[in-house]
Design a protein around this motif. Sequence first.
Motif, PDB file in Angstrom:
ATOM      1  N   GLY A 134      31.468  37.316  36.148  1.00 47.12           N
ATOM      2  CA  GLY A 134      31.658  38.130  37.144  1.00 47.12           C
ATOM      3  C   GLY A 134      30.695  38.718  38.061  1.00 47.12           C
ATOM      4  N   LEU A 135      29.648  39.113  37.362  1.00 48.67           N
ATOM      5  CA  LEU A 135      28.672  39.635  38.032  1.00 48.67           C
ATOM      6  C   LEU A 135      27.921  38.522  39.130  1.00 48.67           C
ATOM      7  CD1 LEU A 135      26.661  41.534  35.178  1.00 48.67           C
ATOM      8  CD2 LEU A 135      27.997  42.627  37.108  1.00 48.67           C
ATOM      9  N   MET A 136      27.910  37.231  38.553  1.00 49.37           N
ATOM     10  CA  MET A 136      27.124  36.254  39.285  1.00 49.37           C
ATOM     11  C   MET A 136      28.531  36.059  40.534  1.00 49.37           C
ATOM     12  SD  MET A 136      24.608  35.239  38.180  1.00 49.37           S
ATOM     13  CE  MET A 136      24.249  37.158  37.761  1.00 49.37           C
ATOM     14  N   ILE A 141      44.505  40.180  49.472  1.00 50.18           N
ATOM     15  CA  ILE A 141      44.164  38.898  48.832  1.00 50.18           C
ATOM     16  C   ILE A 141      42.715  38.321  48.539  1.00 50.18           C
ATOM     17  CG2 ILE A 141      44.368  36.085  49.164  1.00 50.18           C
ATOM     18  CD1 ILE A 141      47.140  36.564  50.380  1.00 50.18           C
ATOM     19  N   ARG A 142      42.017  38.899  49.616  1.00 50.77           N
ATOM     20  CA  ARG A 142      40.392  38.696  49.687  1.00 50.77           C
ATOM     21  C   ARG A 142      39.999  39.323  48.349  1.00 50.77           C
ATOM     22  NH1 ARG A 142      37.670  40.946  53.373  1.00 50.77           N
ATOM     23  NH2 ARG A 142      36.038  39.566  53.191  1.00 50.77           N
ATOM     24  N   HIS A 143      40.421  40.783  48.046  1.00 52.03           N
ATOM     25  CA  HIS A 143      40.103  41.429  46.946  1.00 52.03           C
ATOM     26  C   HIS A 143      40.408  40.915  45.521  1.00 52.03           C
ATOM     27  CE1 HIS A 143      39.330  44.617  50.191  1.00 52.03           C
ATOM     28  NE2 HIS A 143      38.709  45.432  48.997  1.00 52.03           N
ATOM     29  N   LEU A 144      41.650  40.094  45.854  1.00 50.33           N
ATOM     30  CA  LEU A 144      42.159  39.567  44.599  1.00 50.33           C
ATOM     31  C   LEU A 144      41.421  38.247  44.005  1.00 50.33           C
ATOM     32  CD1 LEU A 144      44.459  39.580  42.476  1.00 50.33           C
ATOM     33  CD2 LEU A 144      45.960  38.497  44.090  1.00 50.33           C
ATOM     34  N   LEU A 145      40.941  37.677  44.894  1.00 54.92           N
ATOM     35  CA  LEU A 145      40.504  36.494  44.737  1.00 54.92           C
ATOM     36  C   LEU A 145      39.350  36.319  43.420  1.00 54.92           C
ATOM     37  CD1 LEU A 145      40.422  34.517  48.172  1.00 54.92           C
ATOM     38  CD2 LEU A 145      41.947  33.974  46.286  1.00 54.92           C
ATOM     39  N   LEU A 146      38.210  36.973  43.763  1.00 54.75           N
ATOM     40  CA  LEU A 146      37.187  37.209  42.881  1.00 54.75           C
ATOM     41  C   LEU A 146      37.568  37.514  41.289  1.00 54.75           C
ATOM     42  CD1 LEU A 146      34.097  38.229  44.616  1.00 54.75           C
ATOM     43  CD2 LEU A 146      34.781  36.024  43.896  1.00 54.75           C
ATOM     44  N   PRO A 200      29.887  33.789  29.161  1.00 56.23           N
ATOM     45  CA  PRO A 200      30.455  35.332  29.167  1.00 56.23           C
ATOM     46  C   PRO A 200      31.407  35.466  30.300  1.00 56.23           C
ATOM     47  CG  PRO A 200      28.267  35.482  28.497  1.00 56.23           C
ATOM     48  CD  PRO A 200      28.654  34.102  29.131  1.00 56.23           C
ATOM     49  N   THR A 201      32.463  36.380  30.315  1.00 54.62           N
ATOM     50  CA  THR A 201      33.322  36.766  31.292  1.00 54.62           C
ATOM     51  C   THR A 201      32.457  37.713  32.082  1.00 54.62           C
ATOM     52  OG1 THR A 201      35.172  36.266  30.076  1.00 54.62           O
ATOM     53  CG2 THR A 201      35.374  37.811  31.782  1.00 54.62           C
ATOM     54  N   PHE A 213      44.026  41.894  27.750  1.00 55.71           N
ATOM     55  CA  PHE A 213      42.647  41.779  27.290  1.00 55.71           C
ATOM     56  C   PHE A 213      41.977  41.612  28.863  1.00 55.71           C
ATOM     57  CE2 PHE A 213      44.684  39.829  23.673  1.00 55.71           C
ATOM     58  CZ  PHE A 213      44.635  41.093  22.893  1.00 55.71           C
ATOM     59  N   SER A 214      42.509  41.888  29.754  1.00 54.02           N
ATOM     60  CA  SER A 214      41.829  41.852  31.315  1.00 54.02           C
ATOM     61  C   SER A 214      40.636  43.102  31.503  1.00 54.02           C
ATOM     62  CB  SER A 214      42.729  41.920  32.367  1.00 54.02           C
ATOM     63  OG  SER A 214      43.541  43.079  32.153  1.00 54.02           O
ATOM     64  N   VAL A 215      40.444  43.801  30.379  1.00 54.97           N
ATOM     65  CA  VAL A 215      39.721  45.302  30.171  1.00 54.97           C
ATOM     66  C   VAL A 215      38.336  44.904  31.215  1.00 54.97           C
ATOM     67  CG1 VAL A 215      38.603  46.891  29.162  1.00 54.97           C
ATOM     68  CG2 VAL A 215      40.912  46.029  28.295  1.00 54.97           C
ATOM     69  N   VAL A 216      37.681  43.484  30.390  1.00 59.87           N
ATOM     70  CA  VAL A 216      36.235  43.556  31.183  1.00 59.87           C
ATOM     71  C   VAL A 216      36.340  43.079  32.575  1.00 59.87           C
ATOM     72  CG1 VAL A 216      34.265  41.626  30.934  1.00 59.87           C
ATOM     73  CG2 VAL A 216      35.478  42.731  29.007  1.00 59.87           C
TER      74      VAL A 216
END
Length: 324
Positions: A147-149, A185-190, A142-143, A260-263
Motif C-alpha cells: 500500500g505504501l509503495m 473511481i480514482r480514489h477507489l483504485l489504489l 506485506p499488505t 479484515f480490510s483494516v490495514v
Amino acid sequence: MVTSIIRRLIQALFVIVAMTIIVFIGVNVIGNPVDILINPDANQAERALVIAHYGLDQPLWKQYLLFLQGLLHGDFGNSFVYGRPALGLILERLPATLELAITALVIALLFGLPLGLYAGLYPNRISSKLIMSGSILGFSLPTFWVGLMLIMVFSVELGWLPTNGRGPTRELLGAQWSFLTGDGIRHLLLPAFNLALFKTSLILRLTRAGVQEVLPQDYVKFARAKGLRERRIISVHVLKNLMIPVVTIIGLEFGSLIAFSVVTESIFAWPGMGKLIIDSINLLDRPVIVAYLMMMVLLFVVLNFIIDICYTLLDPRVRLEGKA
C-alpha cells in the motif's frame, strides 16, 4: 434438496447462538470501558452513576440475556463514545467497506481466473512460469508495504491517483457510493488493488491446480476423442469442474475482504468499518465491537450457506449424497 437446506439452516442457527456467547464473553474480558469513559478525577458516586447508566453493574449472565433480547430486535445498544446506536454506526460505514471489497474481488477474479487457467493449460511455457513466480510475490509481500509503495509510485511520483479518502459519492439505493463518480473511481483504485493482490494470487494458484487436476480425467480425454473443440472442452468440462473449490474460496475470501480490510482502510484513510472498529477497540466501545463482530459472524454464516447452495448447482453428486 429442501431437507438439506433446512438442515443447514438449523446448523447455522446453532453456530450463531454459540458465537453470541463467545463474542459477548470475549468482549467483556478485554478491559473495563469505565476507566476510559470516566474522568480519573471523578468521585465514587459519579462512577457508580455512569456504571449503572450503561448497565455494567448487572451480573454477566443478565447482561448477556439483555444483549440477546436487544439482538432479536436489532438493538446492540448505544455506542459509549458516539452516544448513537452501534448498529447504525456500523451500517453507515458498511457501503464504503462493501464497495472496496466487491471491487477488490472483481479485480482478483478478472486477473486470477484467466491467468491461472493459462498457467494450468500451458505449464511449460516461460510466461506461465513468470505468472507463477509473480503469484509468490503476491503471497509474500506485506499488505501495508504494498500500500505504501502504491502511494509512493502512483500518487507521489506520478501523481496519477489520490493518496487517501473516498472522494465524491452519489446516492444509490439509499447509500452513498464512490464508483458512481469519476473522481470516486480514482480514489477507489489504489486501495482496491492493494486489497486484491493477495486474493489474486490465491485464486490464480487454485485455478492452476484445478486445471492440472481436471485435464488428465477420463471425461476430458473422451471429449477430445469425440472431436469437441478445445474452447468447448475448457468452458464446459474443465471450468465447471474446477469451479467448486474456486467458489468456496471466493465466498470465504469475500467475507475476509470485508472483515479484515483494516490495514488497507487505515493506510488509505478509507472511511469504512475497519477504521471504526480499530477506534472502538482502542476506546473499549463494547456495543460497537459486539455489533461489528456479530455482523461478521452473520456474514460468514450466510456466505457458507450460499456456498452450499452453489455446490448443489455445480455438482449433481452433492444432491445425490443429500438424498442418500
